[in-house]
Design a protein around this motif. Structure first.
Motif, mmCIF file in Angstrom:
data_model
loop_
_atom_site.group_PDB
_atom_site.id
_atom_site.type_symbol
_atom_site.label_atom_id
_atom_site.label_comp_id
_atom_site.label_asym_id
_atom_site.label_seq_id
_atom_site.Cartn_x
_atom_site.Cartn_y
_atom_site.Cartn_z
ATOM 1 N N ASP A 1 0.825 -0.979 -0.009
ATOM 2 C CA ASP A 1 -0.012 -0.040 -0.280
ATOM 3 C C ASP A 1 1.061 1.110 0.200
ATOM 4 O O ASP A 1 1.527 1.600 0.604
ATOM 5 N N ARG A 2 0.575 1.951 -1.241
ATOM 6 C CA ARG A 2 1.222 3.308 -1.239
ATOM 7 C C ARG A 2 1.920 4.652 0.104
ATOM 8 O O ARG A 2 2.271 5.309 0.217
ATOM 9 N N ASP A 3 0.236 4.470 0.761
ATOM 10 C CA ASP A 3 0.040 4.989 1.619
ATOM 11 C C ASP A 3 0.867 5.000 3.176
ATOM 12 O O ASP A 3 1.439 6.245 3.802
ATOM 13 N N ILE A 4 1.655 3.907 3.026
ATOM 14 C CA ILE A 4 2.841 3.987 4.230
ATOM 15 C C ILE A 4 4.077 4.820 3.683
ATOM 16 O O ILE A 4 4.167 5.480 4.896
ATOM 17 N N TRP A 5 3.846 5.400 2.538
ATOM 18 C CA TRP A 5 5.066 6.719 2.203
ATOM 19 C C TRP A 5 4.687 7.613 3.182
ATOM 20 O O TRP A 5 5.551 8.558 3.568
ATOM 21 N N LYS A 6 2.874 8.040 3.037
ATOM 22 C CA LYS A 6 2.632 9.349 3.273
ATOM 23 C C LYS A 6 2.945 8.965 4.820
ATOM 24 O O LYS A 6 3.457 10.483 5.196
ATOM 25 N N ALA A 7 2.169 8.202 4.740
ATOM 26 C CA ALA A 7 2.828 7.705 6.906
ATOM 27 C C ALA A 7 3.886 7.811 7.672
ATOM 28 O O ALA A 7 4.286 9.322 8.348
ATOM 29 N N THR A 8 4.814 7.483 6.698
ATOM 30 C CA THR A 8 6.228 7.559 6.992
ATOM 31 C C THR A 8 7.298 8.595 6.927
ATOM 32 O O THR A 8 7.855 9.421 7.316
ATOM 33 N N THR B 1 12.415 2.907 6.182
ATOM 34 C CA THR B 1 11.379 2.264 6.553
ATOM 35 C C THR B 1 11.532 1.044 5.451
ATOM 36 O O THR B 1 10.261 0.084 5.440
#
Lengths: 290, 284
Positions: free
Chosen positions: A182-189, A199
């Protein structure tokens, strides 16, 4: 419910293929096991001598070299290939240009025979023809790259060629894994200010665990089976310095006519394989049942 | 903004160095095979050929000496074809039928058999080889074409069966039920319904077997016999046991010729190739 009559062709098919293949393999394994307890040298002689062949095996210097090389080679090859393949996958996943070209280049060695791989690297690493001669001709007379003919380094020469052949496989498997995250991981980190390398190491890598497992098993199997590459690259030399168990067994069986001891060594190789892959087979079998 | 540019430069630098690592052996083989021997002796291995010509390629193909015979590597090419084609057809046909029977016909102990097949895919050849030599010798096929084909079918069966079984098990069960209600039998369902649904998995299996069997060295060396030695075995004999001065250009040309078949298969079929290599272990 299917009647027996309707099922009959399926049962016949399975008997002639699955059951026959499993049967042949089980018979062959047991046979090798039995031979390892006999006096057999060139032709089978079923005169049982207990663990004599195993004792002789453990007294054989070359067996110790081959098995310690198995762990040196396996350890270096698997860790370097995993790390390099993972790096390649990460780099390719950075929305780069000409992605499919890079992927094709990183993967093509996988389609080649280990014989071809061994020969291809033999020339590059040959001190009087390849890299060493090239650098010396440039004026660096002390430069040395003689791993192929150096007993302490020959096994690492095989590691280089094997890494070259297999890194693309790890890249392909892990890249498929990365694309599934899920690409959202990158936003979160990014919001938390966690650097990218952290990450990848602490969040992404654990998520890829099943794929990494698959890679490790595939690479481990290549290690246990490693024969052709050694034959083509070093022929086990210099002396027996880069020998591996698979080659040891074949040489003893087909060149030295020492089949009792070869069988004992083959059994040891099988035990090593079981220790490595049994957990994985049990795990996939468990998944299959569900 | 600046750090982002530096990052991009770093990525492409890493990719460029990696590309060089992957291409070096092939670059050396191609350029050297186009040189003459004096140029190889005097020049350096990374230099481009001054006067590129294909004479080493022709010699490697048809007149280089392997042992006593001076017919080049073309005989090995023919042998590899004679071994590969029947082995691929037989192993794929048997495995697809087998996978279909195991997946869709509610056979008892199917799970146990699958587990054993999976284990079979992991067994090192070394444990099986000598008994298999005795078995094939008893049958009178040791050192013959049928012998090596039977061995390739045997070793191909476990992985291929798992690939086909997983594919057929993923199809909706209603297809089987409907066909059964209409009165279709085992072979009829296989021919008319299952096979037409499986072109992609067939391609995966064929590619896996074509490259695997072409690249085999050990089994061919032991089971094919002197007259049927595959191309990989002849290549190794050519390069690693020539006496006198080594003709590097001829050796490298022969190596490229041996690698050409699987390489072309890979370039023509990238996606399927990767699926085949990984599917045995990934989905199992």
């Amino acid at each position: 419910m299917l009647s027996f009559r309707a099922k009959l062709p399926a049962l016949v098919t399975i008997t002639l293929t699955t059951v026959a293949a499993i049967g042949i393999m089980l018979v062959a394994i047991s046979w090798t096991g039995v031979i390892s307890f006999t006096k057999t040298q060139l032709i089978p002689r079923y005169e049982f001598v207990g663990f004599t062949q195993y004792v002789r095996l453990f007294d054989t210097e070359r067996f110790h070299v081959a098995f310690s090389n198995l762990f040196i080679y396996g350890g270096c090859f698997i860790s370097i290939t995993l790390a390099f393949g993972f790096l390649l996958a990460i780099m390719i996943d950075q929305r780069i240009r000409a992605e499919s070209l890079f992927r094709t280049i990183f993967l093509y060695p996988l389609s080649m025979s280990f014989i071809v791989t061994g020969l291809a690297w033999q020339w590059f690493m040959n001190p009087t023809l390849g890299l060493q001669k090239f650098v010396r001709d440039l004026g660096f007379a002390d430069f040395s790259f003689d791993w192929l003919i150096n007993p302490d380094k020959a096994i690492y020469a095989i590691v280089i060629a094997a890494v070259w052949q297999s890194s693309g496989l790890v890249m392909a498997i892990l890249l498929a894994g990365l694309r599934g995250i899920d690409r959202d991981i990158w936003k979160a980190t990014a919001i938390d200010g966690i650097p990218a390398w952290r990450t990848y190491l602490s969040i992404v890598l654990p998520m890829l665990r099943p794929m990494v497992m698959t890679c490790v098993v595939l690479l481990a199997m290549a290690v246990v089976k490693a024969y052709d590459l050694v034959v083509a690259l070093t022929r086990g030399g210099p002396g027996n310095a880069s020998d591996l168990p698979a080659k040891f067994v074949i040489d003893l069986t087909f060149e030295r006519a020492n089949i009792g001891m070869a069988s004992a060594a083959a059994v040891m190789l099988l035990m090593t394989t079981i220790a490595v892959v049994a957990p994985y087979v049990a795990y996939s079998f468990h998944k299959l049942r569900r | 903004m600046n750090s982002k540019i530096i990052g991009r430069i770093g990525i492409y630098a890493f990719l460029a160095v990696s590309t060089a690592f992957f291409l070096i052996p092939v670059y050396i083989m191609v350029t050297t095979s186009l040189k003459g021997m004096p140029e190889i002796r005097e020049g350096n291995i990374f230099a481009l050929p001054l006067d590129p010509n294909f004479s080493a390629w022709f010699k490697a193909w048809s007149s280089a000496c392997i042992g006593m015979a001076c017919d080049g590597i073309r005989g090995g090419f023919g042998n590899s074809l004679k071994i590969m084609v029947p082995s691929v057809i037989l192993s794929v046909a048997l495995s697809s039928l087998n996978g279909y029977a195991l997946a869709l016909w509610n056979v008892r102990r199917a799970e146990l058999m699958l587990g054993l097949l999976m284990a079979g895919a992991f067994i090192p050849y070394q444990v099986l080889l000598y008994p298999l030599v005795i078995m094939t010798r008893t049958l009178g096929i040791y050192g013959t074409l049928p012998g090596i084909i039977a061995i390739h079918v045997l070793f191909g069966l476990p992985v291929l069966t798992l690939i086909f079984r997983n594919f057929y098990a993923s199809l909706p069960t209603e297809i089987m039920k409907a066909a059964r209600v209409d009165g279709a039998g085992f072979m009829q369902i296989y021919w008319r319904i299952m096979l037409p649904m499986s072109p992609s998995i067939l391609v995966v299996a064929v590619i896996l077997q074509v490259t695997g069997i072409w690249n085999d060295y050990l089994l061919g060396l032991i089971f094919a016999g002197r007259d049927n030695l595959p191309m990989t075995a002849q290549l190794n004999n050519l390069v690693n046991s020539t006496f006198g001065e080594k003709e590097y250009n001829v050796n490298m040309a022969a190596t490229i010729l041996t690698a050409a078949t699987p390489l072309l298969v890979y370039l023509a079929s990238g996606r399927y190739f990767v699926r085949g290599i990984t599917s045995g272990a990934v989905k199992g």
